[in-house]
Write an enzyme that holds these catalytic residues in place. Structure first.
Site, PDB file in Angstrom:
ATOM      1  N   GLU A   1       9.033  -4.255  10.714  1.00 15.89           N
ATOM      2  CA  GLU A   1       9.203  -2.928  10.475  1.00 15.89           C
ATOM      3  C   GLU A   1      10.015  -1.488  10.729  1.00 15.89           C
ATOM      4  O   GLU A   1       8.998  -1.043  12.179  1.00 15.89           O
ATOM      5  CB  GLU A   1       8.108  -2.337   9.577  1.00 15.89           C
ATOM      6  CG  GLU A   1       8.116  -0.747   8.942  1.00 15.89           C
ATOM      7  CD  GLU A   1       7.166  -0.556   8.055  1.00 15.89           C
ATOM      8  OE1 GLU A   1       6.849  -0.938   7.543  1.00 15.89           O
ATOM      9  OE2 GLU A   1       7.829   0.914   7.653  1.00 15.89           O
TER      10      GLU A   1
ATOM     11  N   ASP B   1      -1.380  -6.369  -0.341  1.00 11.69           N
ATOM     12  CA  ASP B   1      -1.278  -5.961   1.103  1.00 11.69           C
ATOM     13  C   ASP B   1      -2.797  -5.104   0.883  1.00 11.69           C
ATOM     14  O   ASP B   1      -3.282  -4.477   0.691  1.00 11.69           O
ATOM     15  CB  ASP B   1      -0.687  -4.548   0.946  1.00 11.69           C
ATOM     16  CG  ASP B   1      -0.132  -4.516   2.420  1.00 11.69           C
ATOM     17  OD1 ASP B   1      -0.288  -4.528   3.161  1.00 11.69           O
ATOM     18  OD2 ASP B   1       1.079  -3.272   2.312  1.00 11.69           O
TER      19      ASP B   1
ATOM     20  N   GLU C   1      -1.476  -5.695   8.600  1.00  6.23           N
ATOM     21  CA  GLU C   1      -1.145  -4.673   9.819  1.00  6.23           C
ATOM     22  C   GLU C   1      -1.417  -4.892  10.631  1.00  6.23           C
ATOM     23  O   GLU C   1      -3.038  -4.615  11.397  1.00  6.23           O
ATOM     24  CB  GLU C   1      -0.677  -3.156   9.386  1.00  6.23           C
ATOM     25  CG  GLU C   1       0.211  -2.793   8.384  1.00  6.23           C
ATOM     26  CD  GLU C   1       0.083  -1.094   7.646  1.00  6.23           C
ATOM     27  OE1 GLU C   1      -0.056  -0.281   9.134  1.00  6.23           O
ATOM     28  OE2 GLU C   1       0.409  -1.426   6.536  1.00  6.23           O
TER      29      GLU C   1
ATOM     30  N   ASP D   1       0.635  -1.176   0.062  1.00  6.85           N
ATOM     31  CA  ASP D   1      -0.189  -0.083  -0.023  1.00  6.85           C
ATOM     32  C   ASP D   1       0.860   1.483   0.163  1.00  6.85           C
ATOM     33  O   ASP D   1       0.824   2.346   0.187  1.00  6.85           O
ATOM     34  CB  ASP D   1      -1.267   0.182   0.905  1.00  6.85           C
ATOM     35  CG  ASP D   1      -0.098  -0.279   2.387  1.00  6.85           C
ATOM     36  OD1 ASP D   1       1.320  -0.081   2.314  1.00  6.85           O
ATOM     37  OD2 ASP D   1      -1.173   0.066   3.946  1.00  6.85           O
TER      38      ASP D   1
HETATM   39  O1  KIV Z   1       3.058  -1.417   1.942  1.00 14.66           O
HETATM   40  C1  KIV Z   1       4.916  -1.918   2.090  1.00 14.66           C
HETATM   41  O2  KIV Z   1       5.251  -1.580   0.692  1.00 14.66           O
HETATM   42  C2  KIV Z   1       4.920  -2.394   3.500  1.00 14.66           C
HETATM   43  C3  KIV Z   1       6.441  -2.345   2.965  1.00 14.66           C
HETATM   44  C4  KIV Z   1       7.115  -1.355   3.180  1.00 14.66           C
HETATM   45  C5  KIV Z   1       6.652  -3.694   4.059  1.00 14.66           C
HETATM   46  O3  KIV Z   1       4.503  -2.668   3.599  1.00 14.66           O
END
Ligand code: KIV
Length: 290
Positions: free
Chosen positions: A188, A89, A121, A49
């Protein structure tokens, strides 16, 4: 669900951890990026995302990107590659409200966009979302530490787990996500010793971004590692190229050659035979318009 020939199978991720083979993950948001990643032997492609910031022009936040936008980008990536595991994501708002929402949207990633697994997340209430998606038959990658969708709640894009108490909460969250059935866990912006402890305790692999070298794999944002992102970059980014400079130089050269008449040259121009040209130019060959 059967795994297409050539596709890296999900259990292989845990086997890689146990063999000590590092897992390489990168983000991608379109077909060329995904193909480059596959050609480079990347194991997992995250259609992150972060698209909100690096391709859709939202300043400093991943929150506005929508399900439809993420599906559009994921489709392009999934169509482009064979071996890497494609991770869709889940954007903010697509799973926070209920387990049902989470499952419905995870199914959309797999069914409509061709993702192999999804990522979400957080721990706490999100553990139940991860479990529900896994029970629906879809692999989940967890993501703890700095979780950009809740950056406002975390007080900004800051390192997480810096106190003993916060570090313990991360360890608990990691265990809970593993118990919920996650296939891997992104860590992260957490101190390296905390990431190392989590990595040691879990059976599933950890994939670090700003989490030190002890993680089982690493992920970086495509635009950051290739030098396409301009302005401030987090400490954990390493640039492997300076493509924004190369792209600017190329576009400036193109603009200048168009203006000077140097482009297109003879080698970029189609010709016709003298005979056909003469016939074309003969008086009356082209009817005069009204
Ligand atoms: O959205 C994304 O690119 C991420 C990475 C930073 C792990 O979640």
């Amino acid at each position: 669900m059967s795994v297409p020939a050539g596709k890296l199978a999900l259990p292989e991720l845990t086997e890689m951890k146990h063999r000590g083979d590092r897992i390489v993950m990168v983000t991608a948001y379109d077909m060329p990026g995904a193909r480059f990643a596959e050609d480079a032997g990347i194991d997992m492609i995250l259609v992150g995302d972060t698209a909100a910031m690096v391709v859709l022009g939202h300043e400093g936040t991943t929150v506005p990107v929508t399900m439809d936008e993420m599906l559009f980008l994921t489709r392009a990536v999934a169509r482009a590659v064979h071996r890497p595991i494609v991770v869709g994501d889940m954007p903010f708002g697509s799973y926070q409200v209920s387990d049902e929402d989470a499952v419905r949207n995870a199914i959309r990633f797999v069914k409509e966009a061709g993702a192999d697994v999804v990522k979400l997340e957080g721990a706490g209430p999100m553990v139940s979302r991860a479990r529900a998606i896994v029970e629906a038959g879809i692999g989940v990658v967890g993501h703890i530490g700095l979780t950009p969708q809740s950056a406002t709640m975390l007080g900004g894009f800051k390192t997480q787990g810096k106190t003993a108490e916060a570090a313990r909460a991360l360890v608990d969250g990691a265990h809970a996500l593993e118990a919920a059935g996650c296939v891997a866990l992104v860590l992260e912006a957490v101190p390296a010793p905390v990431a190392e402890e989590i990595t040691r305790r879990l059976e599933i692999p950890t994939i670090g971004i700003g989490a030190g070298a002890a993680c089982d794999g690493q992920v970086l944002v495509y635009h950051d590692l290739l030098g396409l992102t301009e302005g401030h970059l987090p400490r954990f980014v390493k640039r492997y190229a300076n493509l924004s400079r190369d792209i600017r130089d190329a576009l400036e050269a193109y603009a200048s050659e168009v203006r000077s008449g140097a482009f297109p040259g003879r080698e970029h121009t189609y010709v016709m035979s003298e005979e056909e040209l003469e016939a074309f130019r003969a008086p009356g060959s082209v009817p005069v318009g009204d």
